[in-house]
Motif scaffolding. Structure first.
Motif, short mmCIF file in Angstrom:
data_model
loop_
_atom_site.label_atom_id
_atom_site.label_comp_id
_atom_site.label_asym_id
_atom_site.label_seq_id
_atom_site.Cartn_x
_atom_site.Cartn_y
_atom_site.Cartn_z
N PHE A 192 0.87 -1.16 0.00
CA PHE A 192 0.00 0.00 0.00
C PHE A 192 0.92 1.23 0.00
CE2 PHE A 192 -2.53 -3.33 2.06
CZ PHE A 192 -3.67 -3.31 1.28
N SER A 193 1.25 1.70 -1.20
CA SER A 193 2.10 2.88 -1.28
C SER A 193 1.30 4.08 -0.76
CB SER A 193 2.52 3.12 -2.73
OG SER A 193 1.40 3.61 -3.45
N ILE A 194 1.96 5.21 -0.67
CA ILE A 194 1.24 6.40 -0.21
C ILE A 194 0.09 6.75 -1.18
CG2 ILE A 194 2.64 8.20 -1.30
CD1 ILE A 194 1.64 8.18 2.43
N SER A 195 0.22 6.36 -2.45
CA SER A 195 -0.88 6.58 -3.41
C SER A 195 -2.11 5.77 -3.04
CB SER A 195 -0.47 6.19 -4.83
OG SER A 195 0.68 6.86 -5.20
N GLU A 196 -1.88 4.53 -2.57
CA GLU A 196 -3.03 3.72 -2.13
C GLU A 196 -3.68 4.32 -0.88
OE1 GLU A 196 -2.12 1.60 -5.21
OE2 GLU A 196 -0.56 1.51 -3.68
N VAL A 197 -2.87 4.91 -0.03
CA VAL A 197 -3.45 5.57 1.14
C VAL A 197 -4.30 6.75 0.67
CG1 VAL A 197 -2.96 6.77 3.33
CG2 VAL A 197 -1.52 4.83 2.61
N ASP A 198 -3.82 7.48 -0.33
CA ASP A 198 -4.61 8.58 -0.91
C ASP A 198 -5.92 8.06 -1.49
OD1 ASP A 198 -2.64 10.46 -0.37
OD2 ASP A 198 -1.77 10.37 -2.38
N ARG A 199 -5.81 6.99 -2.25
CA ARG A 199 -6.95 6.49 -3.03
C ARG A 199 -7.99 5.82 -2.13
NH1 ARG A 199 -7.64 1.80 -6.10
NH2 ARG A 199 -5.59 1.04 -5.52
N LEU A 200 -7.53 4.99 -1.22
CA LEU A 200 -8.44 4.15 -0.42
C LEU A 200 -8.76 4.77 0.93
CD1 LEU A 200 -6.64 0.72 -1.02
CD2 LEU A 200 -8.69 1.57 -2.21
N GLY A 201 -7.87 5.59 1.43
CA GLY A 201 -8.00 6.07 2.81
C GLY A 201 -7.34 5.07 3.76
N VAL A 202 -6.91 5.57 4.89
CA VAL A 202 -6.14 4.72 5.80
C VAL A 202 -7.01 3.61 6.41
CG1 VAL A 202 -6.41 6.15 7.89
CG2 VAL A 202 -4.35 4.74 7.59
N ALA A 203 -8.30 3.89 6.62
CA ALA A 203 -9.18 2.88 7.23
C ALA A 203 -9.29 1.65 6.34
CB ALA A 203 -10.55 3.47 7.52
N ARG A 204 -9.50 1.89 5.04
CA ARG A 204 -9.61 0.78 4.10
C ARG A 204 -8.27 0.05 3.96
NH1 ARG A 204 -11.92 0.38 -1.26
NH2 ARG A 204 -11.42 -1.74 -1.90
N VAL A 205 -7.18 0.81 3.93
CA VAL A 205 -5.85 0.19 3.86
C VAL A 205 -5.65 -0.74 5.04
CG1 VAL A 205 -3.37 0.65 4.07
CG2 VAL A 205 -4.75 1.96 2.43
N MET A 206 -6.05 -0.33 6.22
CA MET A 206 -5.83 -1.18 7.40
C MET A 206 -6.77 -2.37 7.41
SD MET A 206 -3.20 -0.04 8.48
CE MET A 206 -3.04 -1.31 9.74
N GLU A 207 -8.02 -2.18 6.94
CA GLU A 207 -8.92 -3.33 6.82
C GLU A 207 -8.32 -4.36 5.88
OE1 GLU A 207 -13.08 -2.74 5.66
OE2 GLU A 207 -13.01 -0.98 6.99
N GLU A 208 -7.84 -3.88 4.73
CA GLU A 208 -7.28 -4.81 3.75
C GLU A 208 -5.98 -5.45 4.26
OE1 GLU A 208 -7.10 -3.57 -0.33
OE2 GLU A 208 -9.14 -2.75 -0.29
N THR A 209 -5.20 -4.67 4.98
CA THR A 209 -3.97 -5.22 5.56
C THR A 209 -4.31 -6.36 6.52
OG1 THR A 209 -2.76 -3.15 5.37
CG2 THR A 209 -1.98 -4.69 7.05
N CYS A 210 -5.28 -6.12 7.38
CA CYS A 210 -5.64 -7.15 8.38
C CYS A 210 -6.32 -8.34 7.74
CB CYS A 210 -6.46 -6.53 9.50
SG CYS A 210 -5.44 -5.43 10.49
N ASP A 211 -7.15 -8.11 6.71
CA ASP A 211 -7.73 -9.24 5.96
C ASP A 211 -6.62 -10.07 5.34
OD1 ASP A 211 -10.23 -8.35 6.54
OD2 ASP A 211 -10.70 -7.62 4.51
#
Ligand code: DIR
Ligand code: MN
Ligand code: MN
Ligand code: MN
Length: 311
Positions: A192-211
């Motif tokens: 999850f590059s910083i672009s993915e954090v921009d695109r998805l938001g940190v909440a979604r990034v963390m949900e996907e990370t934990c999944d």
């Protein structure tokens, strides 16, 4: 729930003086007291004592034997802290220390998932690095998949790869060397590059990370947090700042979210360099952010907590 804290005041994985002051500055900003206030038992194992070893280079590679030796010591200490039953906290020091930290963690608990929060991928091999700094290379020593790409080096013979590429997740990347990018793509590493954090938001990034982590077997999680993942406007006192980083809130959210999974087994907090702030306020902002990230790893919630939340 208890924290076992190891200070690793080591800086030879990079070239800028001062990063060895990280552990004591983070302690003196009240880390231990604040962990205790939030109901966490704390054992401080103190700062590791490293042997004076040969600091010479091998080709471009700087302080090879020193980096290998320090990480060997750290690996043993980390293993002992995990055997004592704590959630381990390694205060760096530079990010080359992740070699020993993750190696020792895995030696104690077996297979791990690693969440690496950083502006950089730190996955150069000793053959692809163009800086010669080991803090840009730790992941290459840890991954089974890169084992054949890493040459034999003095004081590194103890290091055995202990991590699979599928068990690694990066968050916050924004300064990746061409060879590193090739390696990440070749191995299919979750990024999850910083672009993915921009695109998805940190909440979604963390949900996907934990999944991602839990579908691969709920292994204990090792969080390796480079303070340069956060934007340099917040954490300027670090050796290789990169513009456009995580906000303070995104940075803390990552720790809160991982902490709530109950899988967090060890944390590295590295690359705080108190000598690199232009002002004392710069240094304090950097160190205070480091402390807040660590409190977040031990169940602190910004909405507030009460005693039963921590158990
Ligand atoms: C660069 C910078 N990729 C290197 N890496 C840093 O030295 O290999 N890592 N700054 O934290
Ligand atoms: Mn790093
Ligand atoms: Mn970095
Ligand atoms: Mn292997």
């Amino acid at each position: 729930r208890s924290a076992g804290i190891i200070g690793a005041a080591f800086w030879r994985g990079q070239s800028r003086l001062g990063v060895h002051e990280g552990p004591d500055r983070i302690r003196s900003s009240g880390l231990l007291e604040r962990l205790k206030q939030q109901g966490c038992a704390v054992k401080d194992y103190g700062n590791l004592v490293f042997d004076d070893v040969d600091e010479s280079s091998v080709g471009l590679l700087k302080s090879v034997a020193a980096v290998g030796g320090a990480n060997r010591r750290l690996s043993e200490a980390m293993k002992a802290v995990k055997m004592d039953g704590h959630t381990a906290v390694m205060l760096g020091g530079d990010h080359s220390l992740a070699i020993g930290s993750i190696h020792g963690h895995s030696a104690a608990v077996g297979e791990l998932s690693v969440v690496w929060v950083d502006a950089h991928a730190d996955i150069n091999t000793p053959l692809t690095t163009y800086t010669g700094n080991f803090h840009g290379q730790p992941m290459s020593f840890l991954l089974h998949e890169l084992h054949s790409k890493v040459p034999v080096l003095p004081n590194f013979s103890w290091v055995k790869p202990c991590l699979s590429a599928k068990d690694l997740v990066y968050i916050g990347l924004r300064d990746v060397d061409p060879a590193e990018h090739y390696i990440l793509k070749m191995l299919g590493v979750k990024v999850f590059s910083i672009s993915e954090v921009d695109r998805l938001g940190v909440a979604r990034v963390m949900e996907e990370t934990c999944d991602y982590v839990t579908t691969r077997g709920k292994k204990p999680v090792h969080l390796s947090y480079d303070i340069d993942a956060i934007d340099p406007s917040v954490t300027p006192a670090t050796g290789t700042p990169v513009v456009g980083g995580l906000t303070y809130r995104e940075g803390v959210y990552i720790t809160e979210h991982l902490s709530q999974t109950g899988l967090l087994s060890a944390v590295d907090l590295v690359e705080v360099n108190p000598q690199l702030g232009k002002t004392e306020a710069d240094v304090q902002s950097t160190v205070n952010t480091a402390v807040d990230l660590l409190l977040g790893c031990f169940r602190r919630l910004r909405e507030g907590n009460h005693p039963t939340d921590y158990t």
